[in-house]
Motif scaffolding. Structure first.
Motif, PDB file in Angstrom:
ATOM      1  N   LYS A  95       0.837  -1.203   0.000  1.00 42.09           N
ATOM      2  CA  LYS A  95       0.000   0.000   0.000  1.00 42.09           C
ATOM      3  C   LYS A  95       0.875   1.257   0.000  1.00 42.09           C
ATOM      4  O   LYS A  95       0.588   2.235  -0.701  1.00 42.09           O
ATOM      5  CB  LYS A  95      -0.923  -0.013   1.226  1.00 42.09           C
ATOM      6  CG  LYS A  95      -1.950   1.102   1.237  1.00 42.09           C
ATOM      7  CD  LYS A  95      -3.019   0.914   0.160  1.00 42.09           C
ATOM      8  CE  LYS A  95      -3.883   2.155  -0.008  1.00 42.09           C
ATOM      9  NZ  LYS A  95      -4.834   2.019  -1.115  1.00 42.09           N
ATOM     10  N   ASP A 111      -7.362  -0.444  -6.120  1.00 39.99           N
ATOM     11  CA  ASP A 111      -6.147   0.117  -6.745  1.00 39.99           C
ATOM     12  C   ASP A 111      -5.827  -0.514  -8.099  1.00 39.99           C
ATOM     13  O   ASP A 111      -4.875  -0.112  -8.754  1.00 39.99           O
ATOM     14  CB  ASP A 111      -4.939  -0.050  -5.809  1.00 39.99           C
ATOM     15  CG  ASP A 111      -4.972   0.968  -4.659  1.00 39.99           C
ATOM     16  OD1 ASP A 111      -5.452   2.092  -4.902  1.00 39.99           O
ATOM     17  OD2 ASP A 111      -4.527   0.632  -3.546  1.00 39.99           O
ATOM     18  N   SER A 113       0.879   4.034  -2.921  1.00 42.03           N
ATOM     19  CA  SER A 113       0.554   5.428  -2.621  1.00 42.03           C
ATOM     20  C   SER A 113       1.679   6.368  -3.027  1.00 42.03           C
ATOM     21  O   SER A 113       1.454   7.543  -3.298  1.00 42.03           O
ATOM     22  CB  SER A 113       0.279   5.609  -1.130  1.00 42.03           C
ATOM     23  OG  SER A 113      -0.648   4.652  -0.699  1.00 42.03           O
ATOM     24  N   CYS A 173      -5.436  -3.130  -0.623  1.00 41.77           N
ATOM     25  CA  CYS A 173      -5.339  -2.192  -1.748  1.00 41.77           C
ATOM     26  C   CYS A 173      -6.630  -2.173  -2.554  1.00 41.77           C
ATOM     27  O   CYS A 173      -6.600  -2.026  -3.781  1.00 41.77           O
ATOM     28  CB  CYS A 173      -4.154  -2.536  -2.628  1.00 41.77           C
ATOM     29  SG  CYS A 173      -2.588  -2.474  -1.751  1.00 41.77           S
TER      30      CYS A 173
END
Lengths: 292, 301
Positions: free
Chosen positions: B115, B150, B119, B147
């Protein structure tokens, strides 16, 4: 189609144990079951038969002949075992098999002449299995000419195109079928046979039957005379007796490229159509061919 | 007489897979012709190139492979940023720490790290487990959950462990890499099984990529046949884009360990060959190979 029962095979543990212990019951039960199922011949696959080939083969032939009068197909690469087997047969046997390999021409084909048997001649040569229709043709023309010179007539010859597993070499499956189609033009009067179950070797056990059965129908349409097969498969026997005309019709339509409305078919019929397409090489094989 | 080029028409089309969300998203696949056959149709999405990132400092790398990343070898997010500086379209994050035969890091720790990397960068992320069939189920399902949304590309998913991972990918909006060992029949079998629960546009095929001189021709043939069967013959179970994960295979060869020049050639020639065979994503290790491949794929598309 003439069916040769394949169940007495030395690779089977049950059979190899029975041969080792000279236990007639197991062998006789298998012979009776296949005869009752409708086998036209019973194949006796001894493999290389290294230990006491004469004694073992004669024991097997006599053990089977005690319980059935179905003719035998003696299946070994060992010429000593082969001769002992042919000698012991009461009915005209099938010599299974010879090929274009030098050792086979020298040692097997003369036995077919000597004992006046029917004889399987495969397309194998010293170089292995020919990869396409043309090279199969070249090999078989040469070997059959050799056999004719020895005095074996075409009518006694059963040509074997060598079937390879669809899971290993899908293209070869269609090539062998094509070869069967032209065989009667190449060598008028010869018969033909295949090791049918080889097509499904390597496929999960529960899925092997439909491959064998579908291929039998396809090859039969192309003119195949006989097959060494699992005669204990009831559906295979029904198909061979013409009791499933709708399935045969679907396989033929699929072979001809006719559009088949898949959705209107039963599960079983769909499976036959999918299997035909795989064996024709039209769709790529996978173990999940019935699932897509 | 007027010359008419003998052009093929194709019956199939490779599915378009989107990786990454929002502005980060990239598309792969979507072509309805064979690789680089610009003269027969349009290829909307050029092949994409990923560089590798490891979650723990890798061991056994030649100094010329470590050198470009020397400041970031123990900082996955920094390493990922560096890959983008070098020009990568996306990164391939390898969760080597989760290997039960190694550090055996727990799934939630690995997922948190993924993660952070996701990010930290403005590009999509491929996330690869350690290759341990059982542990990858734990790790990749956790990553999928943490996630959520994503649009990661998760792998490898194999015949032995596809069910739970593909379910997690479906539930949380990710794509998966379907990996089979250099066998077109097994490749199709896994695709058929996956398609029962996942749409085609969530799957990328990994037939395994071997290095030049170490079996590359097997990988080439299988990728080539996959495209033939999917695009030319229209087999709907063979129309996923292909990932060629080759960097690691090339840099572990004797030749690549002997000299940098040989290593770069090894990686680049393998990559170029597999592009021609039909790879839609390349996973490379060295930024110089990336530069070379960039010139190849950006020359036209």
């Amino acid at each position: 189609m003439v069916l040769i029962g394949e169940s007495i095979h030395i690779i089977s543990k049950q059979v190899s144990d029975a041969v080792r212990d000279q236990n007639p019951k197991v062998i006789q039960d298998l012979a009776i079951a296949q005869a009752e199922a409708g086998a036209d011949y019973i194949d006796l696959n001894l493999g290389p038969a290294r230990k006491n080939p004469e004694e073992v083969t004669q024991w097997l032939v006599n053990t089977i002949q005690e319980v059935t009068d179905v003719p035998l197909s003696i299946d070994t690469l060992n010429p000593v075992a082969m001769e002992a087997g042919l000698k012991a047969c009461k009915k005209r046997p099938l010599l299974n098999s010879s090929s274009g390999r030098t050792d086979s021409k020298d040692q097997m084909l003369p036995l077919a002449k000597k004992y006046s048997t029917d004889v399987v001649i495969s397309v194998l040569t010293d170089k292995g299995c020919p990869p396409d229709v043309d090279s199969r043709t070249e090999s078989i023309m040469e070997t059959v000419a050799y056999a004719n010179e020895l005095g074996i007539p075409n009518e006694d010859i059963w040509v074997d195109p060598i079937i390879l597993p669809v899971s290993a070499d899908q293209k070869q499956v269609a090539e062998a079928a094509e070869f069967i189609k032209i065989l009667s033009d190449l060598l008028p009067g010869v018969k033909s046979t295949v090791g049918l179950s080889n097509v499904s070797n390597g496929t999960p056990d529960e899925l092997r039957g439909i491959l064998n059965r579908t291929y039998m129908v396809m090859l039969g349409r192309n003119g195949l005379y006989s097959a060494i097969a699992d005669v204990l498969d009831k559906e295979l026997i029904s198909l061979n007796k013409g009791k499933l005309p709708n399935v045969v019709d679907l396989i033929y339509k699929t072979m001809d490229g006719e559009t088949v409305d898949i959705a209107s078919l039963s599960q079983k019929e769909q499976d036959y159509v999918k299997t035909t397409k795989v064996l024709m090489g039209e769709t790529l094989y996978s173990h999940a061919w019935l699932e897509s | 007489m007027e010359y008419k080029a003998p052009l093929e028409t194709y019956s199939g089309k490779v599915g378009e897979v989107v990786i990454g969300k929002g502005e980060k998203a990239i598309k792969i696949g979507g072509e309805s012709v064979l690789p680089f056959h610009f003269f027969e149709g349009t290829i909307e999405n050029r092949p994409r190139i990923a560089l590798e990132v490891y979650d723990t400092e890798p061991e056994g790398w030649a100094e010329w492979v470590r050198e470009p990343y020397k400041d970031v070898l123990s900082d996955p997010a920094g390493w990922a940023k560096k890959c983008l500086d070098f020009g990568a379209d996306l990164v391939c994050l390898r969760l080597a720490s989760t290997d039960p035969a190694g550090a055996n890091a727990p799934a939630d720790k690995a997922a948190d790290m993924v993660k952070q990397v996701v990010s930290a960068i403005k590009a999509p992320v491929i996330v690869c487990g350690s290759g341990d069939e059982a542990k990858d189920v734990e790790v990749l399902t956790k990553v999928a959950e943490v996630c959520d949304g994503d649009k990661l590309l998760l792998g490898p998913v194999v015949k032995e462990n596809y069910e739970l991972i593909s379910k997690a990918a479906l539930d949380h909006g990710h794509c998966i890499i379907a990996q089979t060992p250099l066998d077109i029949n097994l490749e199709k079998e896994l695709n058929v099984k996956l398609l029962k629960s996942l749409p085609l546009d969530r799957i990328v095929i990994d037939p395994l990529s071997s290095a030049l001189g170490y079996g590359m021709e097997y990988s080439f043939t299988i990728m080539e046949r996959t495209k033939h069967i999917g695009v030319m013959f229209g087999d709907g179970t063979m129309q996923m884009p292909i990932i060629a994960d080759l960097g690691g295979e090339c840099w572990k060869t004797k030749q690549a360990k002997e000299s940098q020049e040989q290593g770069l050639l090894w990686e680049s020639v393998t990559a170029l060959s597999l592009l021609l065979a039909g790879a839609n994503i390349l996973v490379l290790r060295h930024p110089e190979s990336l530069k070379l491949m960039r010139e190849v794929v950006d020359g036209r598309i």
